[in-house]
Enzyme design. Sequence first.
Site, PDB file in Angstrom:
ATOM      1  N   GLU A  59     -10.162   6.160   4.809  1.00  0.00           N
ATOM      2  CA  GLU A  59      -9.076   5.637   5.633  1.00  0.00           C
ATOM      3  C   GLU A  59      -9.169   6.158   7.064  1.00  0.00           C
ATOM      4  OE1 GLU A  59      -5.271   4.925   3.726  1.00  0.00           O
ATOM      5  OE2 GLU A  59      -6.090   5.694   1.849  1.00  0.00           O
TER       6      GLU A  59
ATOM      7  N   ASP B 279       0.854  -1.182   0.000  1.00  0.00           N
ATOM      8  CA  ASP B 279       0.000   0.000   0.000  1.00  0.00           C
ATOM      9  C   ASP B 279       0.898   1.242   0.000  1.00  0.00           C
ATOM     10  OD1 ASP B 279      -2.253   1.635   0.153  1.00  0.00           O
ATOM     11  OD2 ASP B 279      -3.220   0.401   1.667  1.00  0.00           O
TER      12      ASP B 279
END
Length: 829
Positions: free
Chosen positions: A524, A323
């Site tokens: 997020e 990521d």
Amino acid sequence: MRRSALSFCAMGLAVLASLPAVPVAAQQEPAVQPEKWPAPTWPRPRDPAVEQRIADLIDRMTLEEKVGQVIQADIASVTPEEVRRYHLGSILNGGNSGPGGDDLAPPAKWLELADEMWTASVDRTGGRTGVPVLWGTDAVHGHSNIVGATLFPHNIGLGAANDPDLIERIGRATAIEIRTTGQEWTFAPTLTVPQDYRWGRAYEGYSSDPALVSLYADRMVRGLQGEPGDTPLLDGPHVLASTKHFIADGGTTEGRDQGDAAISEDDLRRVHGAPYQQAISAGVGTIMTSFSSWQGTKIAGHKGLVTDVLKKRMNFDGFVVTDWNAHGQIAGCTNASCPRAINAGVDMYMAPDTWRALYDSLLAQAKDGTVPIAQLDEAVRRVLRVKAWIGLLDAPKPSERAFSGRFELLGAPDHRALAREAVAKSLVLLKRRDAVLPLRPGGRILVVGEAADDIARQSGGWTLSWQGTGLTNAHFPGATSIWSAIANAARQGGGTATLAPDGRWQGPKPDVAVVVFGETPYAEFQGDLKALQLRPELRGHVEVMRRLKSAGIPIVAVMLTGRPLFINPELNLADALVVAWLPGSEGAGVADGLFGRTPFTGRLPADWPLTAQADGPVLFRRGFGPAPAATWRPLPEASGVAETGAVGVFFDAGRPSPSWSFQISDATGNSTRVTQVPTVAPDSRVQVTAVDHLRQEDARRVAMAGGAAQIVELTTQMPVDLSRETNGDVMLVLTIRVEQPSSAPVQSLVGCGTGCGAAVPLPELSQPSPKGWQRIGIPLKCFARAGADMSRIDAPFRIATAGALTFSLSRVALGTDADVISTCGDRPK
């Protein structure tokens, strides 16, 4: 007495900035037992001819070319010439990246940039191998970075629909829209199995049930990639998929994004590993590792999980990508250097804005043996194998491929119809009285709530921008808000609909009120919650509902949310309550349910809480819905938790959040805590008074007299870790109005304990503010670059100047939606 930021200035922050980072020693990773994990069948047998072609390519590659193939850069931080020069294997567009720095660029610009990047990558002059670059994008609920694309419901809503066939059709439509703008790879589907819905990414998960997530994993991968076979993906209407985030991102303690899953290997395998079995059996080409940890070890650095379990035991033969700068969180690593990741089995580093430094370090580590050449070759081999599978090695430039440039397919009628169907199927009816639903199109309908006519709000995060904020309905051509869909239905039925965000109407009394409420967009960690309830500023609709109730108006409530939350007051007040999740661009699907054009069939994909406690009692179990018409027993309206500030909010409505203190300091370093207004510093050079912003006295005016050093700050005795927020585009956002620009330079500072801090220039406070109130954002990475330890911030906001300065401050919070961005002082504004 705590040291003020003035003393930091005296110490010389340039010295702090020059100190090298101290690497964290690599810890022993927790052992795994690969033999206990399932061994799915990989459906793509290796082709000897392809393997020989890959071997020949690797033999011809220089070390520099090999290193380039395993690095991915963000388009905001790389040029086509750099893609060529560094032989980069992949690029991506982050949530706030776009062609020419415009994340709202028209589709043609995206395709044009795809051609430029591809052309640069395949340059074979001077003996270069010229391997085509692979472009990845976060098309997580449709091709959601592109203006005009179809936006499907976020995954939690699709989980409520409980329809695997629907999922495959959505994957197929999304792939077609991606292909129009020239990308080949989507970072989807997310196969998380959320267990704590305080987590800010919970809406990216289909369900808390691993069985449903596993079923969807198979169908979404097949929708995106097609059936595994010999035909290259790029020959048809398909794209490369990437399941994420391996593994247990939804199992972290306290629902903390990028946190630690302190669970047993059995739970890791049984709950969080199950969907990957199905994705691998469907032939998913790439898998993204998680930011998070398992038992204290970051997944991207855990060789036992990445190599021994995923690649060897589970037979995954695609490639593994990290990521966003996640390698930098591995113990012993930084964003600029992390041999441990590739040695653990990672095949490609997502190093969006740190790729140059990473390239240099990885090249040096390959030369000195820190990274064995065999390990590097294996990573390159896997990347090339996937490029060969999808047909990229032989494909023409993006604009000459199937579906490229067919922009009429973005938001095509059949795709919008599919999204509308998905919205209607996702609706979960939690409460109803037959008298109010379905709505009568011929009646007088009052539509209430700021969320009713807000397409960005109904679409959530990962929509045109990372957080999905700063958008208006004009950014969504062809889309339909919930309000406009209700108005259309009423008009067609001979009735009337009136939009009244505050719930006040004129003329005849409405027959029914539709109240649309819920969360605002986030993505997020920006969405992490301390308790399962709406933030205080998002609860104003409750009083409106009480007023409507007292007027005798039936209420149909529609909730926009990325997760189950405590809403007992709303359930008690409403005659019917529908959870619409985050439906996306097709608000007409909500109207279809409300007016009875489609039946309510959605079922809860996770338990619905009775209180705001994360581990508290359950009101409705997973699978509940649709609610039967029944006598309602009033629910208790106490949330069960103490009121807390939102995560990442330090100062709001003119007041510090819980555990934070608002202070002013004078020239001698004495600090005064602002607990009431007016407040004056001991030497009278700093005064704080109350002013109005959005409501009465919801901001504080700070007047600095100048002539000596002065400071305003927010502090805490409980330092916070902002390291994960620093790893990206997150900023400290000040909602501020400059009334008298400073007569001397102004600095923004952060503190991280005694002797630790950093400062960056804040010239925006030295110039007039013609717009009045504005949001000034200071990237957190600026403070990190200047030497702050972002893992222990005890003063995230400090304004220091020796000049005369007057400003009003309403809010200090983490965010991405600033009107004005203050740079780190190392480049022009």
